[in-house]
Enzyme design. Structure first.
Site, PDB file in Angstrom:
ATOM      1  N   VAL A   1       0.841  -1.187   0.000  1.00  0.00           N
ATOM      2  CA  VAL A   1       0.000   0.000   0.000  1.00  0.00           C
ATOM      3  C   VAL A   1       0.882   1.245   0.000  1.00  0.00           C
ATOM      4  O   VAL A   1       1.850   1.324   0.749  1.00  0.00           O
ATOM      5  CB  VAL A   1      -0.881   0.031   1.263  1.00  0.00           C
ATOM      6  CG1 VAL A   1      -1.798   1.241   1.248  1.00  0.00           C
ATOM      7  CG2 VAL A   1      -1.696  -1.242   1.374  1.00  0.00           C
ATOM      8  N   CYS A   2       0.545   2.209  -0.855  1.00  0.00           N
ATOM      9  CA  CYS A   2       1.288   3.460  -0.856  1.00  0.00           C
ATOM     10  C   CYS A   2       0.451   4.541  -0.187  1.00  0.00           C
ATOM     11  O   CYS A   2      -0.480   5.075  -0.761  1.00  0.00           O
ATOM     12  CB  CYS A   2       1.627   3.890  -2.285  1.00  0.00           C
ATOM     13  SG  CYS A   2       2.558   5.416  -2.320  1.00  0.00           S
ATOM     14  N   LEU A   3       0.765   4.786   1.064  1.00  0.00           N
ATOM     15  CA  LEU A   3       0.048   5.816   1.819  1.00  0.00           C
ATOM     16  C   LEU A   3       1.125   6.577   2.580  1.00  0.00           C
ATOM     17  O   LEU A   3       1.913   5.968   3.308  1.00  0.00           O
ATOM     18  CB  LEU A   3      -0.958   5.156   2.766  1.00  0.00           C
ATOM     19  CG  LEU A   3      -1.810   6.079   3.621  1.00  0.00           C
ATOM     20  CD1 LEU A   3      -2.693   6.957   2.754  1.00  0.00           C
ATOM     21  CD2 LEU A   3      -2.675   5.273   4.579  1.00  0.00           C
TER      22      LEU A   3
END
Lengths: 193, 126
Positions: free
Chosen positions: A121-123
């Site tokens: 996940v890219c957060l």
């Protein structure tokens, strides 16, 4: 070498030495159980979990009720492109929490600009913008937000991001197709509706 | 009436002087943002509150932390030496704080991060 690295190294060595020392003590006298001691990470995590205030669309499940550090998460967005899909995540929190961010991985293969095909996940707040004053709640709200507003400016799945920028109708169709379990651009996605 | 005092116990309470008590900040934050324990309590690694587990106030920003908590954060390279609350460069005021091992270590960490910053952003990316 930089001073800060030296300090860190020194600190680590000290920690290892003291751990070895306590191991010695427990080895000699089996009455002392250092395992039962509540760690700072556990204390903080317990507070975070009791203070959770999350929308109904997010559900937490603890496969092992005595282990707060590993749990599962499911998100069922009520609106947006991903409406009514159910997305499973695993959350892994290490002993250095809240200095280290929680590690969150998507267990389904999904079509999303900010989640790659292996579930990373890219957060921002899970990576470079993590800060120890953030809590579990802020992370879950952030994750939920990714499904309401996928962000094409910082993509992990570049193809999906390009489609979102160029053609929103096609993106919506691709999301629907992928959620039903099917192929988008020769890539198979898990059925999650 | 005549009263003879046989015995008495003095009782005192204490409270950390927080930045927000000065009226500089619009709200009063009673918890350390990092460990979420009240400032008048200890950080999770200490047993006794007070001088053994002091607080520190950022200079430039007005955020309080347990010294032990902010030390743990600044030890992380990922912290980039920033205040966890407002992401300004974290520096404390040496004048305002007692000389002790903790504050010397804090100074070292602050200096270390300053050097890293001066060397450029690339140092952080490994």
């Amino acid at each position: 070498m930089l001073k800060i690295r030296q300090l860190q190294k020194k600190k680590l060595e000290e920690a290892a030495a003291s751990a070895a020392a306590t191991a010695d003590i427990t080895g000699n006298s089996s009455t002392i159980s250092s395992n039962n001691k509540i760690t700072p990470a556990q204390l903080r995590l317990q507070k975070d979990i009791t203070e959770l205030d999350i929308p109904k669309s997010i559900k937490l499940t603890f496969p092992n009720s005595s282990d707060l550090f590993n749990f599962n998460l499911s998100i069922t967005p009520q609106q947006g492109y991903y409406k009514l899909g159910t997305f499973q995540f695993t959350v892994e929190i290490n002993g250095n929490f809240p200095m280290d961010p929680p590690r969150i991985k998507c267990s389904n293969k999904i079509y999303h600009p900010n989640i790659d095909l292996s579930g990373n996940v890219c957060l921002n707040i899970l990576r470079e913008d993590w800060s120890p004053v953030l809590n579990l709640n802020s992370v879950l709200i952030g994750l939920n937000f990714l499904f309401l507003e996928p962000n094409p400016n910082d993509p992990l799945n570049k193809d999906a991001a390009n489609v979102l920028v160029k053609n929103k109708t096609l993106f919506a169709k691709n999301v629907r197709d992928s959620m039903r379990g099917g192929y988008v651009d020769q890539e198979y996605y898990d059925r999650i509706v | 009436m005549k009263v003879n005092i046989v015995d008495w116990h003095g009782v005192a309470t204490w409270h950390w002087k927080l930045a927000s008590n000065d009226g500089k900040a619009g709200y009063v934050d009673e918890l350390c943002g990092i460990c979420r324990v009240p400032f008048d309590g200890t950080c999770p690694n200490c047993k006794f509150p007070g001088d053994d587990c002091p607080l520190v106030l950022g200079r430039g920003c007005i955020h309080n932390f347990h010294v032990h908590c902010i030390l743990k954060w600044l030890e992380q390279e990922a912290s980039k030496g920033l205040c966890p609350m407002c992401r300004q460069v974290f520096v404390h005021d040496p004048e305002d704080n007692p000389h002790s091992e903790e504050f010397e270590y804090l100074q070292q960490l602050e200096d270390g991060h300053r050097l890293l910053r001066e060397k450029g952003e690339t140092t952080y990316e490994e």
